[in-house]
Design a protein around this motif. Structure first.
Motif, short mmCIF file in Angstrom:
data_model
loop_
_atom_site.label_atom_id
_atom_site.label_comp_id
_atom_site.label_asym_id
_atom_site.label_seq_id
_atom_site.Cartn_x
_atom_site.Cartn_y
_atom_site.Cartn_z
N VAL A 46 4.87 0.07 7.17
CA VAL A 46 5.40 -1.29 6.97
C VAL A 46 4.39 -2.15 6.20
O VAL A 46 4.77 -2.89 5.28
N VAL A 47 3.11 -2.04 6.54
CA VAL A 47 2.07 -2.77 5.80
C VAL A 47 2.16 -2.42 4.32
O VAL A 47 2.20 -3.29 3.45
N ILE A 59 5.27 -3.89 2.52
CA ILE A 59 5.16 -5.33 2.26
C ILE A 59 4.17 -5.59 1.11
O ILE A 59 4.44 -6.36 0.20
N LYS A 112 5.72 -4.68 -2.11
CA LYS A 112 6.73 -5.67 -2.51
C LYS A 112 6.10 -6.85 -3.23
O LYS A 112 6.68 -7.42 -4.14
N TYR A 113 4.88 -7.19 -2.84
CA TYR A 113 4.16 -8.30 -3.47
C TYR A 113 3.25 -7.81 -4.59
O TYR A 113 2.37 -8.54 -5.04
N LEU A 151 11.20 -11.22 -0.38
CA LEU A 151 11.50 -10.03 0.41
C LEU A 151 13.00 -9.92 0.54
O LEU A 151 13.71 -10.89 0.75
#
Length: 106
Positions: free
Chosen positions: A69-70, A73, A76-77, A105
């Motif tokens: 998950v880290v 994210i 995504k950025y 997101l």
């Protein structure tokens, strides 16, 4: 990352969280003095459901999703997450993000 640093630490170990920001870069760092990660496992730790040491994982609760998950994210950025670790000596996780308008997101 902080939860993992705590869970996989040794009794009396330390967890240090640092943040540094310039006009164009944000750096977040989580360092622990814990059990570390075997060299062979490092290339897999961001895979969903991956647990580095099955014998240790049975004693420590978790799903193996946290680092995946880290990474999702951070990706995504359009950032980068890297890890330095040595078994028995702890780990340092670093997140690098460009200080600009964030992506949404979805």
């Amino acid at each position: 990352m902080i939860e993992n640093a705590i869970k996989y630490n040794v009794p009396g170990g330390e967890v240090t969280v640092r943040q540094k920001q310039t006009a164009h870069l944000v750096n977040i760092e989580v360092e622990d003095s814990g059990v570390g990660i075997e060299k062979e496992a490092l290339e897999h730790i961001f895979e969903p459901f991956y647990r580095a040491d099955p014998s240790r994982s049975q004693k420590i609760p978790g799903s193996g999703l946290g680092l995946a998950v880290v990474k999702m994210i951070v990706d995504k950025y359009e950032g980068k997450v890297v890890v330095e670790s040595e078994a028995g000596k702890g780990s340092i996780f670093r997140i690098y993000l460009t200080a600009s308008e964030p992506a949404e997101l979805s």
